[in-house]
Design an enzyme around this catalytic site. Structure first.
Site, PDB file in Angstrom:
ATOM      1  N   ARG A 183     -29.725   0.923  53.820  1.00 49.00           N
ATOM      2  CA  ARG A 183     -31.181   0.973  53.949  1.00 49.00           C
ATOM      3  C   ARG A 183     -31.597   2.333  54.467  1.00 49.00           C
ATOM      4  NH1 ARG A 183     -33.443  -3.393  52.881  1.00 49.00           N
ATOM      5  NH2 ARG A 183     -32.240  -5.292  53.041  1.00 49.00           N
TER       6      ARG A 183
ATOM      7  N   HIS B 198     -21.601   9.451  53.936  1.00 41.68           N
ATOM      8  CA  HIS B 198     -22.065   9.352  52.551  1.00 41.68           C
ATOM      9  C   HIS B 198     -20.939   9.818  51.621  1.00 41.68           C
ATOM     10  CE1 HIS B 198     -24.937   9.166  49.297  1.00 41.68           C
ATOM     11  NE2 HIS B 198     -24.476  10.330  48.885  1.00 41.68           N
TER      12      HIS B 198
ATOM     13  N   SER C 210     -15.106  -1.340  55.746  1.00 42.36           N
ATOM     14  CA  SER C 210     -13.814  -0.650  55.901  1.00 42.36           C
ATOM     15  C   SER C 210     -13.948   0.555  56.836  1.00 42.36           C
ATOM     16  CB  SER C 210     -13.233  -0.234  54.545  1.00 42.36           C
ATOM     17  OG  SER C 210     -13.930   0.851  54.000  1.00 42.36           O
TER      18      SER C 210
HETATM   19  C1  GAR Z   1     -18.800   3.869  51.927  1.00 45.68           C
HETATM   20  O1  GAR Z   1     -18.230   4.464  50.792  1.00 45.68           O
HETATM   21  C2  GAR Z   1     -19.950   4.707  52.435  1.00 45.68           C
HETATM   22  O2  GAR Z   1     -19.733   6.077  52.290  1.00 45.68           O
HETATM   23  C3  GAR Z   1     -21.058   4.241  51.549  1.00 45.68           C
HETATM   24  O3  GAR Z   1     -20.879   2.849  51.451  1.00 45.68           O
HETATM   25  C4  GAR Z   1     -19.492   2.561  51.565  1.00 45.68           C
HETATM   26  C5  GAR Z   1     -19.322   1.520  52.628  1.00 45.68           C
HETATM   27  O4  GAR Z   1     -18.005   1.062  52.652  1.00 45.68           O
HETATM   28  N1  GAR Z   1     -22.342   4.559  52.094  1.00 45.68           N
HETATM   29  C6  GAR Z   1     -23.375   4.963  51.375  1.00 45.68           C
HETATM   30  O5  GAR Z   1     -23.328   5.074  50.164  1.00 45.68           O
HETATM   31  C7  GAR Z   1     -24.616   5.289  52.169  1.00 45.68           C
HETATM   32  N2  GAR Z   1     -25.556   5.980  51.368  1.00 45.68           N
HETATM   33  P1  GAR Z   1     -17.479   0.175  53.842  1.00 45.68           P
HETATM   34  O6  GAR Z   1     -18.481  -0.982  54.022  1.00 45.68           O
HETATM   35  O7  GAR Z   1     -16.146  -0.328  53.374  1.00 45.68           O
HETATM   36  O8  GAR Z   1     -17.382   1.016  55.062  1.00 45.68           O
END
Ligand code: GAR
Length: 210
Positions: A99, A117, A21
Protein backbone atom coordinates in the site's frame (compact mmCIF):
# COMPACT_ATOMS: atom_id res chain seq x y z
CA UNK A 1 24.67 16.12 7.39
CA UNK A 2 22.75 14.59 10.26
CA UNK A 3 22.69 11.21 11.89
CA UNK A 4 19.45 9.31 11.29
CA UNK A 5 19.49 7.78 14.76
CA UNK A 6 21.97 7.36 17.60
CA UNK A 7 23.20 3.81 18.08
CA UNK A 8 20.71 1.67 19.96
CA UNK A 9 18.96 -1.66 19.97
CA UNK A 10 16.11 -1.02 17.56
CA UNK A 11 12.49 -1.68 18.36
CA UNK A 12 11.03 -2.72 15.02
CA UNK A 13 7.50 -2.97 13.68
CA UNK A 14 7.07 -4.99 10.51
CA UNK A 15 4.26 -4.24 8.06
CA UNK A 16 3.59 -7.03 5.59
CA UNK A 17 0.77 -7.88 3.20
CA UNK A 18 1.89 -11.33 2.07
CA UNK A 19 4.32 -14.17 2.38
CA UNK A 20 6.73 -12.50 4.79
CA UNK A 21 10.07 -13.92 3.62
CA UNK A 22 11.78 -10.59 4.30
CA UNK A 23 10.28 -10.59 7.78
CA UNK A 24 11.72 -14.10 8.32
CA UNK A 25 15.16 -13.02 7.07
CA UNK A 26 15.17 -10.06 9.47
CA UNK A 27 13.99 -12.19 12.35
CA UNK A 28 16.75 -14.75 11.63
CA UNK A 29 19.40 -12.02 11.53
CA UNK A 30 18.24 -10.96 15.00
CA UNK A 31 18.37 -14.55 16.31
CA UNK A 32 21.87 -14.92 14.90
CA UNK A 33 22.96 -11.69 16.64
CA UNK A 34 23.78 -10.02 13.34
CA UNK A 35 21.11 -7.37 13.83
CA UNK A 36 20.78 -5.52 17.13
CA UNK A 37 17.01 -5.23 17.23
CA UNK A 38 13.80 -6.77 18.42
CA UNK A 39 10.58 -7.16 16.50
CA UNK A 40 7.86 -5.80 18.74
CA UNK A 41 4.91 -6.32 16.41
CA UNK A 42 3.93 -7.42 12.93
CA UNK A 43 0.92 -5.71 11.39
CA UNK A 44 -0.83 -6.77 8.21
CA UNK A 45 -3.61 -5.24 6.14
CA UNK A 46 -4.48 -8.76 4.91
CA UNK A 47 -6.08 -11.33 7.22
CA UNK A 48 -4.76 -14.18 5.08
CA UNK A 49 -1.13 -12.93 5.00
CA UNK A 50 1.27 -15.78 5.70
CA UNK A 51 3.42 -13.22 7.52
CA UNK A 52 0.83 -13.07 10.35
CA UNK A 53 1.05 -16.82 10.80
CA UNK A 54 4.85 -16.75 10.76
CA UNK A 55 4.88 -14.03 13.41
CA UNK A 56 2.52 -16.00 15.66
CA UNK A 57 4.75 -19.06 15.29
CA UNK A 58 7.64 -16.95 16.57
CA UNK A 59 5.57 -15.58 19.45
CA UNK A 60 5.69 -12.11 17.96
CA UNK A 61 2.55 -10.03 18.42
CA UNK A 62 0.62 -10.19 15.13
CA UNK A 63 -2.19 -7.77 14.33
CA UNK A 64 -4.52 -7.58 11.35
CA UNK A 65 -6.00 -4.16 10.61
CA UNK A 66 -8.74 -4.33 8.01
CA UNK A 67 -8.88 -1.26 5.78
CA UNK A 68 -12.55 -2.01 5.06
CA UNK A 69 -13.45 -1.16 8.64
CA UNK A 70 -12.38 2.45 8.13
CA UNK A 71 -14.14 5.22 6.23
CA UNK A 72 -10.94 6.56 4.70
CA UNK A 73 -7.26 5.85 4.27
CA UNK A 74 -6.56 8.57 6.85
CA UNK A 75 -8.81 6.82 9.40
CA UNK A 76 -7.10 3.50 8.71
CA UNK A 77 -3.67 5.08 9.15
CA UNK A 78 -4.77 6.82 12.35
CA UNK A 79 -5.56 3.39 13.78
CA UNK A 80 -2.27 1.99 12.40
CA UNK A 81 -0.29 4.80 14.04
CA UNK A 82 -2.19 4.35 17.31
CA UNK A 83 -1.31 0.66 17.39
CA UNK A 84 2.33 1.31 16.46
CA UNK A 85 2.67 3.94 19.19
CA UNK A 86 1.77 1.29 21.77
CA UNK A 87 5.09 -0.44 21.09
CA UNK A 88 7.71 2.32 21.38
CA UNK A 89 8.84 1.70 17.80
CA UNK A 90 12.13 3.11 16.43
CA UNK A 91 11.74 1.95 12.84
CA UNK A 92 8.76 0.74 10.85
CA UNK A 93 9.87 -1.85 8.30
CA UNK A 94 7.70 -2.29 5.23
CA UNK A 95 8.29 -5.85 4.07
CA UNK A 96 6.01 -6.51 1.14
CA UNK A 97 3.45 -3.99 2.43
CA UNK A 98 1.55 -3.38 -0.78
CA UNK A 99 0.00 0.00 0.00
CA UNK A 100 1.03 3.58 -0.47
CA UNK A 101 1.95 5.27 2.76
CA UNK A 102 -0.25 8.32 3.36
CA UNK A 103 0.50 11.57 5.14
CA UNK A 104 -1.02 10.50 8.48
CA UNK A 105 1.41 7.59 8.77
CA UNK A 106 4.37 9.49 7.30
CA UNK A 107 4.04 12.47 9.59
CA UNK A 108 3.83 10.23 12.65
CA UNK A 109 7.03 8.38 11.66
CA UNK A 110 9.09 10.94 9.75
CA UNK A 111 12.31 9.28 8.50
CA UNK A 112 11.36 6.24 10.57
CA UNK A 113 9.85 4.10 7.81
CA UNK A 114 11.96 1.90 5.53
CA UNK A 115 10.91 -0.09 2.50
CA UNK A 116 12.43 -2.69 0.21
CA UNK A 117 11.66 -2.67 -3.48
CA UNK A 118 12.62 -5.35 -6.04
CA UNK A 119 14.39 -3.09 -8.56
CA UNK A 120 17.31 -0.70 -8.74
CA UNK A 121 15.40 2.49 -8.01
CA UNK A 122 14.63 4.93 -9.52
CA UNK A 123 13.97 2.36 -12.29
CA UNK A 124 10.79 0.29 -12.24
CA UNK A 125 8.79 1.76 -9.40
CA UNK A 126 5.44 0.34 -8.40
CA UNK A 127 3.97 -3.08 -9.00
CA UNK A 128 5.60 -6.01 -10.83
CA UNK A 129 9.04 -4.43 -10.83
CA UNK A 130 10.72 -7.68 -11.91
CA UNK A 131 8.43 -8.02 -14.94
CA UNK A 132 8.97 -4.36 -15.79
CA UNK A 133 12.75 -4.97 -15.81
CA UNK A 134 12.45 -8.06 -18.01
CA UNK A 135 10.07 -6.37 -20.44
CA UNK A 136 12.34 -3.33 -20.69
CA UNK A 137 15.33 -5.52 -21.47
CA UNK A 138 17.78 -4.24 -18.88
CA UNK A 139 20.80 -6.47 -18.28
CA UNK A 140 20.94 -5.87 -14.54
CA UNK A 141 18.28 -5.35 -11.95
CA UNK A 142 18.28 -5.83 -8.18
CA UNK A 143 16.74 -4.44 -5.06
CA UNK A 144 16.75 -1.23 -3.07
CA UNK A 145 16.26 -0.43 0.61
CA UNK A 146 15.11 3.15 1.08
CA UNK A 147 13.53 5.54 3.53
CA UNK A 148 9.90 6.18 2.73
CA UNK A 149 8.75 9.64 1.71
CA UNK A 150 5.51 10.90 0.20
CA UNK A 151 6.25 9.53 -3.28
CA UNK A 152 5.93 5.97 -4.51
CA UNK A 153 9.35 4.27 -4.13
CA UNK A 154 11.10 7.66 -4.22
CA UNK A 155 12.69 8.05 -0.78
CA UNK A 156 16.42 8.36 0.03
CA UNK A 157 18.31 5.18 -0.88
CA UNK A 158 20.12 3.29 1.88
CA UNK A 159 21.45 0.17 0.09
CA UNK A 160 21.12 -1.53 -3.27
CA UNK A 161 22.19 -4.90 -4.58
CA UNK A 162 22.64 -5.71 -8.25
CA UNK A 163 21.67 -8.97 -9.94
CA UNK A 164 22.34 -9.90 -13.57
CA UNK A 165 19.53 -10.77 -15.94
CA UNK A 166 20.08 -13.85 -18.12
CA UNK A 167 18.64 -14.72 -21.54
CA UNK A 168 16.52 -17.53 -20.15
CA UNK A 169 15.19 -15.63 -17.13
CA UNK A 170 11.50 -15.75 -16.37
CA UNK A 171 9.68 -13.45 -13.98
CA UNK A 172 9.89 -16.28 -11.42
CA UNK A 173 13.62 -16.93 -11.78
CA UNK A 174 14.47 -13.23 -11.65
CA UNK A 175 12.18 -12.69 -8.66
CA UNK A 176 13.91 -15.53 -6.81
CA UNK A 177 17.40 -14.19 -7.59
CA UNK A 178 16.45 -10.69 -6.43
CA UNK A 179 14.76 -12.04 -3.29
CA UNK A 180 18.00 -13.71 -2.19
CA UNK A 181 19.65 -10.29 -2.24
CA UNK A 182 16.69 -8.66 -0.46
CA UNK A 183 17.22 -11.12 2.37
CA UNK A 184 20.79 -9.86 2.76
CA UNK A 185 20.51 -6.11 2.38
CA UNK A 186 17.38 -5.47 4.46
CA UNK A 187 18.79 -6.57 7.80
CA UNK A 188 22.20 -5.07 6.89
CA UNK A 189 20.56 -1.68 6.31
CA UNK A 190 18.76 -1.94 9.64
CA UNK A 191 22.01 -2.87 11.37
CA UNK A 192 23.67 0.27 9.97
CA UNK A 193 20.84 2.24 11.59
CA UNK A 194 21.16 0.29 14.87
CA UNK A 195 24.91 1.00 14.88
CA UNK A 196 24.30 4.73 14.39
CA UNK A 197 26.18 4.67 11.09
CA UNK A 198 23.53 6.23 8.85
CA UNK A 199 23.75 9.93 8.01
CA UNK A 200 21.58 12.00 5.68
CA UNK A 201 22.24 15.12 3.65
CA UNK A 202 19.33 16.24 1.46
CA UNK A 203 18.32 12.95 -0.14
CA UNK A 204 21.74 11.37 0.05
CA UNK A 205 22.33 8.68 2.65
CA UNK A 206 25.86 7.94 3.83
CA UNK A 207 26.96 4.85 5.71
CA UNK A 208 29.93 5.93 7.80
CA UNK A 209 32.54 3.74 9.40
CA UNK A 210 32.10 3.21 13.13
C1 GAR B 1 9.46 -8.51 -1.99
O1 GAR B 1 10.01 -8.91 -3.22
C2 GAR B 1 9.48 -7.00 -1.88
O2 GAR B 1 10.61 -6.42 -2.46
C3 GAR B 1 8.24 -6.64 -2.63
O3 GAR B 1 7.29 -7.60 -2.24
C4 GAR B 1 7.97 -8.81 -1.94
C5 GAR B 1 7.53 -9.26 -0.58
O4 GAR B 1 8.01 -10.54 -0.31
N1 GAR B 1 7.80 -5.31 -2.32
C6 GAR B 1 7.30 -4.47 -3.20
O5 GAR B 1 7.14 -4.76 -4.37
C7 GAR B 1 6.94 -3.11 -2.65
N2 GAR B 1 6.69 -2.19 -3.71
P1 GAR B 1 7.94 -11.14 1.15
O6 GAR B 1 6.49 -10.97 1.63
O7 GAR B 1 8.29 -12.59 0.97
O8 GAR B 1 8.90 -10.41 2.01
Amino acid sequence: MRQLMAAKRLNLAILASGRGSNFTAISEAISENKLNAQIKVLISDKAEALALEKARDLNIKAIHINLRNYASMADYETELVKRLKEFDIDMVVLAGYMRLVGTTFLQAFQNRIVNIHPSLLPAFKGLNAQKQALDYGVKYSGCTVHLVDEGMDTGPIIMQSVVPIYNDDTEESLTARILEEEHKIYWQSLQFIAAGQLYIRDRQVFILEK
